[in-house]
Scaffold this motif. Sequence first.
Motif, PDB file in Angstrom:
ATOM      1  N   GLN A 263      -7.405   4.894  -5.229  1.00 22.06           N
ATOM      2  CA  GLN A 263      -6.079   5.385  -4.846  1.00 22.06           C
ATOM      3  C   GLN A 263      -5.114   4.251  -4.528  1.00 22.06           C
ATOM      4  O   GLN A 263      -3.975   4.490  -4.146  1.00 22.06           O
ATOM      5  CB  GLN A 263      -6.205   6.296  -3.617  1.00 22.06           C
ATOM      6  CG  GLN A 263      -6.961   7.592  -3.861  1.00 22.06           C
ATOM      7  CD  GLN A 263      -7.113   8.409  -2.591  1.00 22.06           C
ATOM      8  OE1 GLN A 263      -7.574   7.901  -1.570  1.00 22.06           O
ATOM      9  NE2 GLN A 263      -6.723   9.672  -2.654  1.00 22.06           N
ATOM     10  N   GLY A 264      -5.569   3.023  -4.690  1.00 23.12           N
ATOM     11  CA  GLY A 264      -4.737   1.878  -4.341  1.00 23.12           C
ATOM     12  C   GLY A 264      -3.514   1.738  -5.236  1.00 23.12           C
ATOM     13  O   GLY A 264      -3.410   2.350  -6.299  1.00 23.12           O
TER      14      GLY A 264
ATOM     15  N   GLY B  97       0.813  -1.212   0.000  1.00 26.49           N
ATOM     16  CA  GLY B  97       0.000   0.000   0.000  1.00 26.49           C
ATOM     17  C   GLY B  97       0.842   1.254   0.000  1.00 26.49           C
ATOM     18  O   GLY B  97       0.314   2.370  -0.067  1.00 26.49           O
TER      19      GLY B  97
ATOM     20  N   GLU C 274      -7.114   5.485   2.337  1.00 29.57           N
ATOM     21  CA  GLU C 274      -7.237   5.660   0.891  1.00 29.57           C
ATOM     22  C   GLU C 274      -8.548   5.074   0.376  1.00 29.57           C
ATOM     23  O   GLU C 274      -9.073   4.098   0.928  1.00 29.57           O
ATOM     24  CB  GLU C 274      -6.061   4.997   0.169  1.00 29.57           C
ATOM     25  CG  GLU C 274      -4.737   5.699   0.353  1.00 29.57           C
ATOM     26  CD  GLU C 274      -3.627   5.067  -0.456  1.00 29.57           C
ATOM     27  OE1 GLU C 274      -2.605   5.726  -0.692  1.00 29.57           O
ATOM     28  OE2 GLU C 274      -3.778   3.892  -0.869  1.00 29.57           O
ATOM     29  N   THR C 275      -9.066   5.664  -0.699  1.00 33.77           N
ATOM     30  CA  THR C 275     -10.222   5.094  -1.384  1.00 33.77           C
ATOM     31  C   THR C 275      -9.747   4.057  -2.392  1.00 33.77           C
ATOM     32  O   THR C 275      -8.547   3.955  -2.690  1.00 33.77           O
ATOM     33  CB  THR C 275     -11.019   6.197  -2.103  1.00 33.77           C
ATOM     34  OG1 THR C 275     -10.164   6.833  -3.066  1.00 33.77           O
ATOM     35  CG2 THR C 275     -11.522   7.234  -1.105  1.00 33.77           C
ATOM     36  N   PHE C 276     -10.681   3.307  -2.954  1.00 33.31           N
ATOM     37  CA  PHE C 276     -10.316   2.183  -3.818  1.00 33.31           C
ATOM     38  C   PHE C 276      -9.505   2.625  -5.032  1.00 33.31           C
ATOM     39  O   PHE C 276      -8.573   1.945  -5.445  1.00 33.31           O
ATOM     40  CB  PHE C 276     -11.585   1.447  -4.265  1.00 33.31           C
ATOM     41  CG  PHE C 276     -11.295   0.174  -5.001  1.00 33.31           C
ATOM     42  CD1 PHE C 276     -10.963  -0.983  -4.320  1.00 33.31           C
ATOM     43  CD2 PHE C 276     -11.328   0.140  -6.398  1.00 33.31           C
ATOM     44  CE1 PHE C 276     -10.685  -2.155  -4.995  1.00 33.31           C
ATOM     45  CE2 PHE C 276     -11.055  -1.029  -7.088  1.00 33.31           C
ATOM     46  CZ  PHE C 276     -10.733  -2.184  -6.378  1.00 33.31           C
TER      47      PHE C 276
ATOM     48  N   GLY D 253      -5.532  -5.431   1.365  1.00 32.81           N
ATOM     49  CA  GLY D 253      -5.915  -5.649  -0.025  1.00 32.81           C
ATOM     50  C   GLY D 253      -5.992  -7.123  -0.364  1.00 32.81           C
ATOM     51  O   GLY D 253      -6.206  -7.975   0.500  1.00 32.81           O
TER      52      GLY D 253
ATOM     53  N   LEU E 194      -4.294  -1.008  -0.489  1.00 35.09           N
ATOM     54  CA  LEU E 194      -4.763   0.306  -0.067  1.00 35.09           C
ATOM     55  C   LEU E 194      -4.104   0.664   1.255  1.00 35.09           C
ATOM     56  O   LEU E 194      -4.100  -0.134   2.192  1.00 35.09           O
ATOM     57  CB  LEU E 194      -6.284   0.306   0.110  1.00 35.09           C
ATOM     58  CG  LEU E 194      -7.132   0.020  -1.135  1.00 35.09           C
ATOM     59  CD1 LEU E 194      -8.570  -0.232  -0.738  1.00 35.09           C
ATOM     60  CD2 LEU E 194      -7.053   1.186  -2.107  1.00 35.09           C
TER      61      LEU E 194
END
Length: 583
Positions: free
Chosen positions: A572-573, A488, A568-570, A546, A564
């Motif tokens: 932004q992974g 991440g 963080e949002t999805f 993740g 992630l």
Amino acid sequence: MYRGLISTSLFLISFHLLILSQPKPRVDFSGNYFFDKNELLSATSAIPADNFIKWADSLTSVVARLYFDNGFLDCDLTRETEFLNDTIPVLLKLNIKEGDRYSIKVVNIAGDDSSFSGSTGELTRKLEGSDFSSLSLQKYIAELIELYENSGHPFIKVVVESVVRDTSEEQSLFVNIRIEKGAPYNIDRIVIKGNENTADYVIIREIDLVPGEKFSEQKINSIPLKLNRLRFFDPVQIPDYYLDSRGQGVLEIKVVERKVNNFDGIVGFIPPSNDEEKGYFTGLVTVSIKNLFGTGRGTLLRWQKIDRLSNELEFNYYEPRVFGFRLNAGGGFFQKKQDSIYIQNKVDLFAEFPATDEIFFLLQFSRESLIPSILEVPIFTVYNSDQNTFSAGLKIDTRDDPLSPTKGSFFQTTFGSSQKGINGPAEYLTPEMPREYFIKRITLNLNLFYSLFPRQVAMLGINGKHIEGGLVEVSDLYKFGGTRSLRGYRENQFFGSVIGWSNFEYRFLLTRRSFAFLFYDLGFYKRDRNDKLKITGAEEAKSGYGFGLNLETGVGVLNVSYALAKGETFNQGKIHFGIINDF
């Protein structure tokens, strides 16, 4: 005629509906003390209940056998049945009179070899005086068989001839056993099949068996574990042992070789951002030969261009069983150019001493030089220094397969001491400043593997590193983050004098060495502020989670994960992608 057919059909339909409408019979136990109700229900839950009489007979038989197998030879069962509307049986009442539990007074063995009497006597004394149970008796027989098999008797038979009550003492038993040991055999020949590239002597050397050696079931069963650690083969099965037409004992080992010599690389070009700059190449090239000419030797060459001003060069060599002794050794060279700050050169030598098949002692020596870059505007970056480090460690490896374990553990720890000499730059040295410093290092790595359900494995990893001493510079600090530690985040994003991270994975096996997984990583780092050495202070805990895929391919083990970082949002992974180097 039709009226008769209709009447018969209506009768059959009515009878079928009556059967379907009957409630499922229940059972109630009384008088049970050794086993509780849940244990009895669990033991009888698989009995089909479509026919009450057969179900009641089977249930009574299973319970009686359960008590008998645990030493209650006088257990007495009686039963009563309750009916619904005086016709449909709905409840079975099982009344249990357990009686006293029998113990084993004496074990008589016929056919025991006098050379084994000491060992068999020790096993027998453990059994005598204990409560009788089929399970303990089976365990005792298995231990007898193992004892003889590990001493050259592969075709031994152990027969329980009788279990007799002692008439002179209540609730005591005599167990009479006969041993048919068969003739002793050796491993006269070792036949290896499937090794197209690996030399026979490499495999024979690894399994610690030589032709003419006495048959040992324990040694033969350990062969897959030893050969899997080489990482040259697909998972190895337990070898076959048989007698040929001349009566000689033949051990046949079958292997399927993996592709372990790889070349992979990627090169990219970064164009200039303006007219005054020039573009530059980045890339990663790895040449990994883990089984050089089939001898078991290994070598690795790696070059990586990280950015315009940073690159790494690494070379390693591994020599197994040096001069035929139980000693593995190797060495390497590492060079790193870090931005415009310094150039680091490091040479190391290591030795690995196998104490057992699972325990290894480690020794390592390294010499490192650090050369600060010359800048147009002189500023302090790092000291020009030399560093000698001696390390000792311990490794314990009980994994069933190093590439994709389903059980076992891996533990390694090292303790190192470094002597660091300061050579310059002269303008930053003062008369009162010491020219030598001592630095201590500790590392810890622990991985645990456990299979909770078929084709599912839980993995927990705990890792830590610590460095302290009189002069710890930026180049000495430990780095982590990315694919192999804290997912991440960018590769080696964090650094500190104290770092630690844990990895939890739940794996779903697709093949023996390929799996999908869910993961959660937790990391921590700390470094103290030092204005003189240009080190900023920091202390943080980070986490990432993740999912991913680990695939064994023709070019190596491919690991891909989508991770992630906390918060963080999805979208932004980060995607972590790489070929795992098991050199």
